[in-house]
Design a protein around this motif. Sequence first.
Motif, PDB file in Angstrom:
ATOM      1  N   LEU A  70      28.158  38.675  37.304  1.00  0.00           N
ATOM      2  CA  LEU A  70      27.365  37.500  36.892  1.00  0.00           C
ATOM      3  C   LEU A  70      28.322  36.351  36.529  1.00  0.00           C
ATOM      4  N   ARG A  71      27.819  35.138  36.813  1.00  0.00           N
ATOM      5  CA  ARG A  71      26.615  34.773  37.505  1.00  0.00           C
ATOM      6  C   ARG A  71      26.778  34.705  39.025  1.00  0.00           C
ATOM      7  N   ALA A  72      27.960  34.257  39.481  1.00  0.00           N
ATOM      8  CA  ALA A  72      28.071  33.845  40.879  1.00  0.00           C
ATOM      9  C   ALA A  72      27.751  34.978  41.867  1.00  0.00           C
ATOM     10  N   GLY A  73      28.007  36.231  41.465  1.00  0.00           N
ATOM     11  CA  GLY A  73      27.718  37.356  42.351  1.00  0.00           C
ATOM     12  C   GLY A  73      26.240  37.446  42.713  1.00  0.00           C
ATOM     13  N   PRO A 124      31.838  36.169  44.667  1.00  0.00           N
ATOM     14  CA  PRO A 124      32.292  35.262  45.730  1.00  0.00           C
ATOM     15  C   PRO A 124      33.673  34.669  45.490  1.00  0.00           C
ATOM     16  N   MET A 125      34.127  34.606  44.219  1.00  0.00           N
ATOM     17  CA  MET A 125      35.382  33.927  43.934  1.00  0.00           C
ATOM     18  C   MET A 125      36.415  34.897  43.353  1.00  0.00           C
ATOM     19  N   LEU A 126      37.616  34.869  43.911  1.00  0.00           N
ATOM     20  CA  LEU A 126      38.735  35.656  43.387  1.00  0.00           C
ATOM     21  C   LEU A 126      39.851  34.652  43.121  1.00  0.00           C
ATOM     22  N   ALA A 127      39.982  34.243  41.872  1.00  0.00           N
ATOM     23  CA  ALA A 127      40.933  33.166  41.537  1.00  0.00           C
ATOM     24  C   ALA A 127      42.206  33.766  40.934  1.00  0.00           C
ATOM     25  N   THR A 128      42.258  33.913  39.603  1.00  0.00           N
ATOM     26  CA  THR A 128      43.431  34.588  39.014  1.00  0.00           C
ATOM     27  C   THR A 128      43.362  36.096  39.270  1.00  0.00           C
ATOM     28  N   GLY A 129      42.146  36.586  39.520  1.00  0.00           N
ATOM     29  CA  GLY A 129      41.948  38.025  39.692  1.00  0.00           C
ATOM     30  C   GLY A 129      41.598  38.726  38.389  1.00  0.00           C
ATOM     31  N   GLY A 130      41.590  37.964  37.284  1.00  0.00           N
ATOM     32  CA  GLY A 130      41.297  38.582  35.978  1.00  0.00           C
ATOM     33  C   GLY A 130      39.912  39.212  35.928  1.00  0.00           C
ATOM     34  N   SER A 131      38.913  38.525  36.495  1.00  0.00           N
ATOM     35  CA  SER A 131      37.547  39.070  36.457  1.00  0.00           C
ATOM     36  C   SER A 131      37.455  40.338  37.299  1.00  0.00           C
ATOM     37  N   ALA A 132      38.074  40.314  38.475  1.00  0.00           N
ATOM     38  CA  ALA A 132      37.998  41.487  39.357  1.00  0.00           C
ATOM     39  C   ALA A 132      38.703  42.685  38.718  1.00  0.00           C
ATOM     40  N   VAL A 133      39.835  42.448  38.055  1.00  0.00           N
ATOM     41  CA  VAL A 133      40.538  43.562  37.405  1.00  0.00           C
ATOM     42  C   VAL A 133      39.702  44.100  36.236  1.00  0.00           C
ATOM     43  N   ARG A 145      34.798  55.987  42.370  1.00  0.00           N
ATOM     44  CA  ARG A 145      35.933  56.427  43.204  1.00  0.00           C
ATOM     45  C   ARG A 145      36.011  55.710  44.530  1.00  0.00           C
ATOM     46  N   ARG A 146      34.876  55.191  44.984  1.00  0.00           N
ATOM     47  CA  ARG A 146      34.874  54.497  46.282  1.00  0.00           C
ATOM     48  C   ARG A 146      34.306  53.103  46.058  1.00  0.00           C
ATOM     49  N   VAL A 147      35.213  52.163  45.790  1.00  0.00           N
ATOM     50  CA  VAL A 147      34.781  50.791  45.512  1.00  0.00           C
ATOM     51  C   VAL A 147      35.362  49.870  46.577  1.00  0.00           C
ATOM     52  N   ARG A 148      34.550  48.889  46.992  1.00  0.00           N
ATOM     53  CA  ARG A 148      35.024  47.811  47.860  1.00  0.00           C
ATOM     54  C   ARG A 148      34.668  46.516  47.154  1.00  0.00           C
ATOM     55  N   LEU A 149      35.529  45.524  47.275  1.00  0.00           N
ATOM     56  CA  LEU A 149      35.224  44.206  46.721  1.00  0.00           C
ATOM     57  C   LEU A 149      34.828  43.287  47.864  1.00  0.00           C
ATOM     58  N   VAL A 150      33.619  42.744  47.776  1.00  0.00           N
ATOM     59  CA  VAL A 150      33.186  41.773  48.782  1.00  0.00           C
ATOM     60  C   VAL A 150      33.228  40.389  48.145  1.00  0.00           C
ATOM     61  N   ASN A 151      34.009  39.525  48.775  1.00  0.00           N
ATOM     62  CA  ASN A 151      34.363  38.239  48.187  1.00  0.00           C
ATOM     63  C   ASN A 151      34.225  37.172  49.278  1.00  0.00           C
ATOM     64  N   LEU A 152      34.125  35.916  48.885  1.00  0.00           N
ATOM     65  CA  LEU A 152      34.059  34.866  49.905  1.00  0.00           C
ATOM     66  C   LEU A 152      35.343  34.044  49.971  1.00  0.00           C
ATOM     67  N   VAL A 153      35.852  33.635  48.816  1.00  0.00           N
ATOM     68  CA  VAL A 153      37.062  32.803  48.802  1.00  0.00           C
ATOM     69  C   VAL A 153      38.058  33.392  47.808  1.00  0.00           C
TER      70      VAL A 153
END
Length: 200
Positions: A70-73, A124-133, A145-153
């Motif tokens: 959230l939110r952009a996802g 959709p956004m992977l900037a510093t990567g802090g949120s994804a981590v 155990r089986r995760v994929r990250l779907v991102n746009l930019v």
Amino acid sequence: MHPLVQHNLTRLRDECSGPQEFRRLMGEVAALMLYEATHSFAVKPVSVRTPLERTRGCQLQREVVLVPVLRAGLGMLDSILQLIPHARVGFIGLKREETTLRAMFYHKSLPLNLSRYEVILIDPMLATGGSAVAAMDLLSERDARRVRLVNLVAAPEGIRHVHSHYPDLPIFTAAIDRRLNERGYILPGLGDAGDRLFGV
Ligand code: PRP
Ligand code: URA
């Protein structure tokens, strides 16, 4: 890159695209990205009877959990759900603190025991990567155990940061942009995805 992804991503970047068009475009690119991201889902053989005869077919081996950040996802969720309507949906609320750029949790709602699912983390956004981590830390705590990250930019800095923590995480992105600016925004990027989606 698929021409339809390029076309829609360019319209998405355009500052003249208002919230209504932005939402539509984000959904369309998300659906195209999903096709690639799910390519390696495991399937198992099943038997099916057509109106004429019995034949062999396949079904997905594991259930799927979609986890928009959230939110952009949320801008990618509906169109992905149209393609995987039987998926469960978990939510992770994260907000980047404006000065430190640290991602802070404000909501967590996930199915129990993620080990048996294919998990699609959606942001959709992977900037510093802090949120994804941070999101991956939570998913790992819940035994995903089986995760994929779907991102746009994505920014190169963000991809490096995520892969320094989770080297095996597959990242599916429509574009790897130039770099981050001093406020942690992706250049050229598309601006603040959440604000553009929801018109604030
Ligand atoms: C945005 C975006 C990502 C995050 C990426 O969310 O949707 O979640 O920033 O930045 P990072 O890679 O540097 O962590 P934001 O925190 O602005 O919240 P929002 O989606 O509610 O706007
Ligand atoms: N979050 C966004 O929405 N856009 C950026 O460029 C960086 C983080």
